[in-house]
Design a protein around this motif. Structure first.
Motif, PDB file in Angstrom:
ATOM      1  N   PHE A  76      63.540  24.522   7.406  1.00 46.74           N
ATOM      2  CA  PHE A  76      64.379  25.722   7.454  1.00 46.74           C
ATOM      3  C   PHE A  76      65.569  25.541   8.392  1.00 46.74           C
ATOM      4  CE2 PHE A  76      60.885  29.044   6.259  1.00 46.74           C
ATOM      5  CZ  PHE A  76      60.776  28.443   5.012  1.00 46.74           C
ATOM      6  N   THR A  79      55.104  28.012   1.380  1.00 52.90           N
ATOM      7  CA  THR A  79      56.111  28.514   2.311  1.00 52.90           C
ATOM      8  C   THR A  79      55.886  27.963   3.717  1.00 52.90           C
ATOM      9  OG1 THR A  79      56.261  30.561   1.008  1.00 52.90           O
ATOM     10  CG2 THR A  79      57.193  30.600   3.237  1.00 52.90           C
ATOM     11  N   ARG A 132      62.836  31.001   1.878  1.00 53.29           N
ATOM     12  CA  ARG A 132      62.509  29.563   1.883  1.00 53.29           C
ATOM     13  C   ARG A 132      63.475  28.772   1.013  1.00 53.29           C
ATOM     14  NH1 ARG A 132      56.868  29.453  -1.596  1.00 53.29           N
ATOM     15  NH2 ARG A 132      57.806  29.173  -3.654  1.00 53.29           N
TER      16      ARG A 132
END
Length: 360
Positions: free
Chosen positions: A168, A161, A236
């Motif tokens: 992102f 992550t 995510r």
């Protein structure tokens, strides 16, 4: 009496509940929720997690009222022998059915993602043999195994992550509430039914717990940690792929891990596979143990161990014939699973506790 060799401590119970909740949910819940609630899937997940506290508290209270007894045993004490056995049969069916679904999820994922030409039966047997061995060794050994592997696997999950964070795009989460509150509520029912309501099966291992005074606190902590990790997995995926791509894919959580990051980090999907196998192992082991323990209580057997291998064969057989394809399986999870499992997950322990309180 539960001996030291067959008892669980509170730390082992914590890791079991975390692994059980993540189980197949770590792979499937993102696609299911985004298909229902789009960018508001995270709201459905949080609401469903709060609802999941209810059955957890119910089975914990029942376990405290009837220490050392499983749900199948104390349901006969509460409702009488006939009605209690009916509840026990429903309980065993639920554990068996859930175990079959976990097996089928694992086999489909492996065949689609990695080994499309491998015979299906080989995948089932490879997955189930370690579970059989650890359950034959005892629930205490199972707790030790879970306590060893879970922190390592969760560290890998968090590492993936963190590595993906440069990819992102928080714009994918907007606008909030665009799909309407009804979709969010239905999504919360879906996530309650799978995986949070399924935690009622933990009632099967609570009689083996040594530190019973810490039971509720440990289970709630496990629920909180698992919810945070599921949120991380959902965020995510959506923040990298967006809502539309997430809805199109069968296993969307795998796709962000395939993206090359910083120009040289690749192959993160291997870690996702390790996560899925480890948590799937925990969830299936709890399902198999719950069924074998419940069946032994129904039939008067002194040990659940003679039932493990026959139950495993039945589960494999049912997993093979249960669905024609992956699309049928996903449609079942989206529409039918919440409808007929929520009464088992919520109403049965609620009725048992209410009647037990009236009797006592």
């Amino acid at each position: 009496m539960v001996t030291i060799m067959t008892a669980l401590n509170s730390r082992q119970l914590f890791w079991i509940i975390v692994g059980f909740i993540l189980g197949s949910a770590i792979l499937l819940i993102t696609g299911i929720l985004v298909s229902t609630a789009s960018q508001d899937a995270w709201l459905s997940l949080i609401i469903g997690a709060f609802l999941g506290i209810i059955p957890l508290l119910l089975v914990t209270k029942l376990s405290c009222l009837y220490p050392g007894k499983s749900l199948v045993q104390y349901s006969q004490l509460i409702l009488g022998k006939f009605a209690g056995k009916i509840v026990g049969i429903i309980w065993c069916w639920f554990a068996l059915h859930l175990g079959v679904l976990v097996l089928r999820n694992f086999a489909d994922f492996i065949m689609i993602s990695m080994l499309p030409r491998t015979p299906e039966i080989v995948i089932y047997i490879t997955f189930i043999i370690p579970v059989i061995l650890v359950l034959f060794a005892g629930i205490g050994v199972f707790g030790n195994v879970v306590q060893i592997i879970s922190p390592v696997v969760l560290s890998l999950f968090i590492m993936v992550t963190v590595i993906m964070m440069p990819q992102f795009d928080f714009g994918y989460l907007q606008p909030v509430l665009q799909q309407g509150i009804h979709n969010i509520i239905w999504g919360s029912m879906q996530v309650f039914a799978f995986p949070f309501g399924e935690m009622v099966l933990i009632a099967s291992i609570l009689p083996s717990l040594k530190d019973k005074e810490k039971c509720t606190q440990v289970l709630l902590k496990g629920l909180l940690v698992a919810t945070i990790l599921l949120l991380l997995g959902l965020f995510r995926t959506v923040l990298v792929l967006g809502v539309e791509d997430t809805q199109r894919l069968i296993y969307p959580v795998m796709e962000p891990a395939k993206i090359e990051i910083f120009g040289f980090i690749r192959g993160l999907e291997v870690i996702i596979i390790i996560n899925w196998y480890s948590f799937g192992f925990i969830k299936f082991a709890v399902c198999l143990y719950a069924f074998c323990r419940g069946f032994s209580n129904l039939t008067g057997c002194h040990s659940y161990k003679p039932i493990i291998i026959p139950a495993s064969i039945v589960m494999i057989s049912l997993a093979i014939i249960s669905f024609n394809n992956i699309a049928e399986q996903f449609n079942y999870a989206l529409t039918f699973w919440p409808i007929f499992t929520i009464p088992i997950q919520l109403f049965i322990p609620a009725i048992l506790l209410a009647v037990a309180k009236l009797k006592k």
